[in-house]
Scaffold this active site. Structure first.
Site, PDB file in Angstrom:
ATOM      1  N   HIS A 262      26.251 -11.377  29.458  1.00  0.00           N
ATOM      2  CA  HIS A 262      27.016 -11.871  28.430  1.00  0.00           C
ATOM      3  C   HIS A 262      26.886 -10.999  27.064  1.00  0.00           C
ATOM      4  O   HIS A 262      26.844 -11.400  25.881  1.00  0.00           O
ATOM      5  CB  HIS A 262      26.250 -13.260  27.843  1.00  0.00           C
ATOM      6  CG  HIS A 262      26.939 -14.211  29.145  1.00  0.00           C
ATOM      7  ND1 HIS A 262      27.829 -15.173  28.980  1.00  0.00           N
ATOM      8  CD2 HIS A 262      25.993 -14.753  29.756  1.00  0.00           C
ATOM      9  CE1 HIS A 262      27.964 -16.035  29.663  1.00  0.00           C
ATOM     10  NE2 HIS A 262      26.909 -15.910  30.562  1.00  0.00           N
ATOM     11  N   ASP A 333      21.050 -15.575  31.648  1.00  0.00           N
ATOM     12  CA  ASP A 333      21.954 -16.456  32.421  1.00  0.00           C
ATOM     13  C   ASP A 333      23.145 -15.628  33.001  1.00  0.00           C
ATOM     14  O   ASP A 333      23.495 -14.608  32.411  1.00  0.00           O
ATOM     15  CB  ASP A 333      22.372 -17.695  31.654  1.00  0.00           C
ATOM     16  CG  ASP A 333      23.184 -17.276  30.722  1.00  0.00           C
ATOM     17  OD1 ASP A 333      22.638 -16.513  29.672  1.00  0.00           O
ATOM     18  OD2 ASP A 333      24.555 -17.946  30.572  1.00  0.00           O
ATOM     19  N   GLU A 334      23.444 -16.023  34.089  1.00  0.00           N
ATOM     20  CA  GLU A 334      24.777 -15.583  34.545  1.00  0.00           C
ATOM     21  C   GLU A 334      24.996 -13.957  34.712  1.00  0.00           C
ATOM     22  O   GLU A 334      25.811 -13.483  33.965  1.00  0.00           O
ATOM     23  CB  GLU A 334      25.904 -16.099  33.893  1.00  0.00           C
ATOM     24  CG  GLU A 334      26.203 -17.565  34.039  1.00  0.00           C
ATOM     25  CD  GLU A 334      27.398 -18.268  33.506  1.00  0.00           C
ATOM     26  OE1 GLU A 334      28.116 -19.015  33.983  1.00  0.00           O
ATOM     27  OE2 GLU A 334      27.763 -17.949  32.262  1.00  0.00           O
ATOM     28  N   VAL A 335      23.850 -13.201  35.216  1.00  0.00           N
ATOM     29  CA  VAL A 335      23.878 -11.808  35.456  1.00  0.00           C
ATOM     30  C   VAL A 335      24.870 -11.729  36.792  1.00  0.00           C
ATOM     31  O   VAL A 335      24.370 -12.086  37.873  1.00  0.00           O
ATOM     32  CB  VAL A 335      22.682 -11.322  35.586  1.00  0.00           C
ATOM     33  CG1 VAL A 335      22.556  -9.804  35.820  1.00  0.00           C
ATOM     34  CG2 VAL A 335      21.757 -11.420  34.483  1.00  0.00           C
ATOM     35  N   ASP A 383      18.319 -19.437  35.190  1.00  0.00           N
ATOM     36  CA  ASP A 383      18.732 -18.432  36.219  1.00  0.00           C
ATOM     37  C   ASP A 383      17.643 -17.334  36.511  1.00  0.00           C
ATOM     38  O   ASP A 383      17.687 -16.723  37.691  1.00  0.00           O
ATOM     39  CB  ASP A 383      20.083 -17.734  35.790  1.00  0.00           C
ATOM     40  CG  ASP A 383      21.130 -18.677  35.175  1.00  0.00           C
ATOM     41  OD1 ASP A 383      20.581 -19.620  34.392  1.00  0.00           O
ATOM     42  OD2 ASP A 383      22.320 -18.652  35.595  1.00  0.00           O
TER      43      ASP A 383
END
Length: 581
Positions: A262, A333-335, A383
């Site tokens: 992000h 998060d969300e790598v 995560d």
């Protein structure tokens, strides 16, 4: 002959046909509901026109005293449902005396927020006692909600005792100010509403791939090039104003700088440290597993570039100076694998036997110690420990320095985190994501081009819309039978992600659903018998919503006004099954 059960069902059926009794609702409606309230005689007293609040001198308490004194004298709240309360005449209430045991306690997680409030019969003074300034501020809010207008003046209950404290120490609202920008006045208005609902953490998701609006002295180019424009930034002066406003309202301001994922907006200033920046998020012909981001807006920091850590450490240092809050949220998060794989150095690393999880480990090992060196506790999204593809071993995340925040799989992930020995903040998207159910924001989405009704589930990945009832009824320690594991649950946060939110809908997306969340974490969602009290809470929440609107908060309605004026008439019908009779 009818069995007792059949007779009971018949009785319930016929009772349901009768009109409800006239309301005997009290004019006082304290939200969130106090843990203990005794008002046996249901009598009231008039406030003196010269009513005042006496308290110890303290920077933030004194500001709160002034604010509540002005609110009490100016609000002029009149209950929508009147009730017959005996008004004691012959004397008026002249003052509220506030005492605080320890004025030095800072606004940190775990501070004692309890208070006791009493208005004795026959006394010219009400009494508010608290262990900390922050408990006293909660007590002032409760006192303000006890006051209503009735000729010839302002009234409040007398012979009342309230003993109150929260079930959970972390009760927050997350606001994403990267995808769409919110002015300082929008944020302070939100903090004001949070304080009225006895919430205590404003989780400020400041940056993301879409924009970097935070002006940092050591890295000014991040905002200069990564924001939406010079009028859509937060200067150090803006941050100071928001932090001070929070302290005056008993609200901690917890900053989040989401990394290493992000971070596309960082690439405007430092293109060399960001992989896959400004690429199309889901290339044509590629599978979902080959995407570069989970939504439009790509970019992840490169853990193999030494320059990455120079910039990140400058950012952490500046943020620690701007925000006194002991928690620092580092995101995590969300790598996405596909994004890192676009970089030649990373593909070479992987070809040599390295793994994506090792890249994340390298990043956390290089940045977490620096966060800790700033006397901060690191908060990461779940995560970093639980992701199916890119995660680190628990040895990389020291439990004494790390808190994890859930957002997937409801109680299941909460259980996994506390079972591993970590403290947790619960933000289960299935219950606490306030942006869900408003449709998707992708262009040329074919799911809507269906005559039978496209866009199932509201076109939102986390649909359906999270109703206040589902929020209120969610138990964040559900399934945790071990008391030590339950203690690791610090509390929770509702989240407003801003793909489809901005200042025009801010209040209505948050309130009164965040109010339902506030009561469930303050005094719980069950009555004294342990039974869920959502049905009983409806009228109280409805009345509180109208009062919030009068106070300048644009909370959305949860029922027609007719329902509030006709208690019980909007309840669900109770039907007996004829086959069982």
């Amino acid at each position: 002959m009818l069995t007792f059960l059949k007779f009971h069902l018949l009785l319930v059926f016929f009772i349901s046909l009768l009109p409800p009794l006239l309301s005997t609702a009290s004019p006082i409606n304290i939200w969130p509901k106090p843990r203990f309230l005794s008002w046996p005689q249901h009598k009231a007293i008039t406030l003196s026109p010269k009513f005042t609040i006496i308290s110890p001198q303290h920077q933030y308490l004194s500001a709160s005293v002034t604010r509540y004194h002005n609110l009490i004298h100016s609000e002029n709240y009149s209950p929508l449902i009147t009730s017959s309360i005996k008004l004691i005449k012959g004397y008026t209430l002249r003052k509220l005396v506030v005492t605080v045991t320890d004025l030095s306690l800072p606004l940190h997680h775990g501070v004692n927020e309890s208070y006791t409030l009493s208005v004795p019969i026959g006394s010219f003074s009400a009494r508010l006692s608290a262990h900390s300034v922050w408990g006293a501020i909660h007590g002032l809010e409760t006192f303000s909600q006890m006051v209503w207008r009735r000729a010839p003046g302002l009234c409040l209950p007398v012979g009342i005792i309230i003993q109150d404290s929260p079930l959970f120490g972390h009760r927050g609202v997350l606001l994403d100010t990267s995808r769409n920008y919110y002015g300082v006045e929008d944020i302070t208005r939100t903090i004001k509403a949070m304080s009225a609902n006895k919430l205590n953490v404003f989780h400020w998701h400041i940056t993301d791939s879409h924009s970097f609006p935070l002006v940092l002295p050591s890295e000014p180019s991040l905002a200069a090039k990564g924001s939406y424009g010079p009028n859509m930034v937060y200067t150090p002066e803006d941050v100071s104003k928001i932090v001070q406003f929070g302290l005056e309202h008993g609200i901690r301001v917890l900053p989040e700088i989401d990394t290493p994922g992000h971070t596309g907006s960082w690439g405007e200033a430092y293109p060399d440290i960001v992989t896959c920046a400004n690429m199309f998020w889901w290339p044509a012909g590629k599978s979902w597993d080959e995407r570069l981001a989970s939504e439009p807006g790509t970019g992840q920091l490169n853990p193999l570039n030494p320059k990455t850590y120079e910039v990140v450490k400058n950012v952490i240092q500046d943020v620690a100076k701007l925000f006194p809050e002991p928690f620092f949220h580092g995101g995590g998060d969300e790598v996405i694998p596909g994004c890192w794989k676009t970089d030649p150095a990373i593909t070479s690393f992987l070809a040599s036997g390295g793994t994506l999880s090792q890249l994340l480990e390298k990043y956390i090992n290089s940045t977490l110690p620096y966060i800790v060196s700033q006397n901060r506790t690191a908060v990461y999204w779940e995560d970093v420990l639980l992701d199916a593809q890119i995660k680190v071993e628990s040895s990389v995340l020291p439990k004494e320095h790390t808190i994890l925040q859930t957002w997937n799989n409801g109680p299941v992930n909460t259980k996994r985190i506390v079972a591993a020995g970590y403290r947790v903040i619960v933000s289960s998207s299935e219950y606490y994501y306030l942006d869900c159910g408003h449709g998707g924001f992708l262009g040329n989405d074919s799911q809507y081009d269906q005559q039978g009704g496209g866009g199932s589930g509201g076109g939102s990945w986390c649909a359906p819309f999270k109703t206040w009832q589902s929020i209120y009824n969610y138990d964040i320690t559900d399934g945790l039978l071990d008391e030590e594991e339950r203690k690791l649950v610090l509390g929770g946060e509702v989240a407003l992600w801003s793909e489809q939110a901005d200042p025009t809908v801010l209040d209505s997306r948050l309130w009164p659903r965040a109010s339902a969340f506030a009561e469930s974490l303050w005094s719980g969602n069950r009555d004294e018998r342990g039974v869920k009290r959502c049905g009983e809470a409806l009228d109280r929440l409805n009345r509180w919503r109208y009062r919030m609107v009068k106070r300048g908060i644009g909370a959305e309605p949860i029922q027609p006004l007719w329902c509030l004026k006709n208690p019980g008439m909007c309840n669900a019908a109770v039907h007996a099954d004829s086959e069982d009779l």
